[in-house]
Design a protein around this motif. Sequence first.
Motif, PDB file in Angstrom:
ATOM      1  N   ASP A   1     -11.227  -1.222  -1.106  1.00 44.59           N
ATOM      2  CA  ASP A   1      -9.654  -0.784  -0.002  1.00 44.59           C
ATOM      3  C   ASP A   1      -8.535  -0.803  -0.663  1.00 44.59           C
ATOM      4  O   ASP A   1      -7.220  -1.865   0.353  1.00 44.59           O
ATOM      5  N   ALA A   2      -7.816  -0.317  -1.525  1.00 41.17           N
ATOM      6  CA  ALA A   2      -6.790  -0.678  -2.024  1.00 41.17           C
ATOM      7  C   ALA A   2      -5.564   0.979  -1.943  1.00 41.17           C
ATOM      8  O   ALA A   2      -6.554   1.588  -1.822  1.00 41.17           O
ATOM      9  N   GLN A   3      -4.430   0.293  -1.919  1.00 44.09           N
ATOM     10  CA  GLN A   3      -3.387   1.379  -1.807  1.00 44.09           C
ATOM     11  C   GLN A   3      -2.176   0.631  -2.323  1.00 44.09           C
ATOM     12  O   GLN A   3      -1.854  -0.408  -3.824  1.00 44.09           O
ATOM     13  N   VAL A   4      -1.146   1.946  -2.426  1.00 42.68           N
ATOM     14  CA  VAL A   4       0.226   1.554  -3.009  1.00 42.68           C
ATOM     15  C   VAL A   4       1.140   1.239  -1.999  1.00 42.68           C
ATOM     16  O   VAL A   4       1.198   2.355  -1.539  1.00 42.68           O
ATOM     17  N   VAL A   5       1.551   0.216  -2.405  1.00 42.16           N
ATOM     18  CA  VAL A   5       3.070   0.305  -1.528  1.00 42.16           C
ATOM     19  C   VAL A   5       4.119  -0.126  -1.152  1.00 42.16           C
ATOM     20  O   VAL A   5       3.956  -0.671  -2.717  1.00 42.16           O
ATOM     21  N   ASP A   6       5.537   0.146  -0.292  1.00 42.05           N
ATOM     22  CA  ASP A   6       6.033  -0.661  -0.985  1.00 42.05           C
ATOM     23  C   ASP A   6       6.732  -1.682  -0.790  1.00 42.05           C
ATOM     24  O   ASP A   6       5.599  -2.437  -0.205  1.00 42.05           O
TER      25      ASP A   6
END
Length: 657
Positions: A450-455
Amino acid sequence: MSDTDETQLEARLADQTEFEPPESFVEQANVTDPDIYEEFEENWPDCWERAADLLDWETDHDEVLVDDDEPFYEWFVGGELNASENCVDRHLEDRGDELAIQWEGELGETRSYTYEELHREVNECAAALRDLGVGEDDIVTMYMPMVPELPIAMLACARIGAPHSVVFAGFSADALATRMNAADSEYLVTCDGYYRRGDGLDHISKANEGLEGVDHETTTVVVDRLGDDLDHELGDDQLDYDDLVADYEGESVEPVVRDAEDMLFLMYTSGTTGKPKGVKHTTGGYLSYAAWTSHSVLDVKPDDTYWCSADIGWITGHSYIVYGPLALGTTTVMYEGTPDYPDKDRMWEIVENYEVDQLYTAPTAIRAFMKWGEEYPEQHDLSSLRLLGTVGEPINPKAWKWYYKHIGNESCPIVDTWWQTETGGMMITTLPGIATMKPGSAGPPLPGIDAQVVDESGEEVAPGEAGYVTVNKPWPGMLRTLYRNDDRFINEYWEAYSDEEADEWVYFPEDGAKIDDDGYITILGRVDDVINVSGHRLGTMEIESAVVDVEGVAEAAAVGGDHDMKGEAVYTYVILEDGYEESEEMRQSIVEGVEDGIGPIARPEQVIFTPELPKTRSGKIMRRLLEDIANDDDLGNTSTLRNPDIVDDIQEKVRSD
Ligand code: ATP
Ligand code: MG
């Protein structure tokens, strides 16, 4: 092919942004059902049984995941197994006569071990180590080049339940001492030397120097690799490997039953950012994960001849030369030397000779092959290749396409695998039998990841915007802690994005990234490497890709240097392909290439031509140092570099330009 055909083909490739996996590959792939992503999501964490099922367990686990004490997760709890048994013994019945390890020395000599032979070697070594006093949970350090005794000793340790700590042979005496002291390691397996570009290189003197810095008693076993090419004397507490093992001929050692959560090994990260961390990996979760990713991503099958050209001194070698491939019962190739000795076609000669099915290498190597030219691979029959892989750094689209065309003959999928020492195995990459490939983008997270790209505040960024990778759920191959330093484990990886009050734990790998509409993640480089020009955040990878796209450029590094007006300005360091020369015209096309590719905001302040870039021992560009050069700052310690001499040359150039 005629020249015009060739040019048309190049032009088509240059424009193409998406590639489908070849039909012939899909037909035979280990994983082909696209529903696997959904299945893993719906059945999480039980989906990970699928990884555990690739191994033989002495006792089955009671629980897949225990998360009572986050972020100290435990996997396959209650399960018991032995890693050496899984990598060797269990293949004896069906594959005893098949090759486990195919080793090639730099001078061209070869050694091969069937599973039967590997079993014998591992047992003898295990018996010897045990009699030397190595007990369960004693940490054995290995300071060895790419010789077969290295995986043999690793598996021997696993057999007797002694975690190993492999220190890359290119590291200094100090690095060895620091690691042995930090782990209270009382045993060392090392080597007299090894061959580099035809010369016997002394290694034992460095090992001995390191041992002087160890603050407790030690016992050392020395492999004699160089024979008459290097005379060496053994100290009081040192033994010759062959003599020692000869006393245990034919002995067998019952594999020690290990708890799934027992430590399999300790590995210090490569130190690109300059602060080694003792990453702890366990037996059940790590081995399941290494086997699962070898199966699903590298498409390893028992009958394959598989080659990962990394050094076993790095995590890539642990997971994808030793543990993953051997757990699956395949033939793993090991090469001692450099890719350009005796000539620049050495890699391709090995692929041809052993009929290698999968090749897993690093972008830094691919850029070197590209610089040398396609005439080298063209001299060899590479048609045995079925899959190509890369790891270690972002690969720019131009290098990806070169690899695809000149090595894979446009008929092998490429897996661009993003992962870290800490993750134990691959995390973000395409599944080669399923997904469209997009050069430059690693791909979606693997099923169950469960990988994401976040600020900065942890909100997911919109497609196309730069942010940071986070991983929101644990996975079996993850590090369990930093050895003897739980606090640092938490501040280093968990503090940035977790909400402790809400009990939400988020792993932060410290890499910048972007995501597209299809959920493909492009790694932009380390967080420390992001350049901030007048408030615009630019990834080093994007700028470098734009530079490398310019005809005649083989490799580039982009860094930020201080600038009065802009805050930071872009400095690019450029290596040209063989046959091209530094010129004002070249400089101009590079500046224009960046302006066209990214925008005027990224316009390089300075373009510095150099024959080499400063690289770490694992071959990664040391951008921190290039930044210091751009700023004319004090460079500090450069001894961890593979090529420290280049630094003065570059500094000279920047000052005179
Ligand atoms: P240290 O953590 O000691 O500074 P390191 O991060 O170089 O050293 P590794 O664990 O070997 O040590 O490397 C992992 C890093 O390599 C990742 O965090 C990422 O920055 C980079 N990397 C690895 N594979 C890829 C890839 N396919 N694409 C982009 N970057 C990658
Ligand atoms: Mg790292």
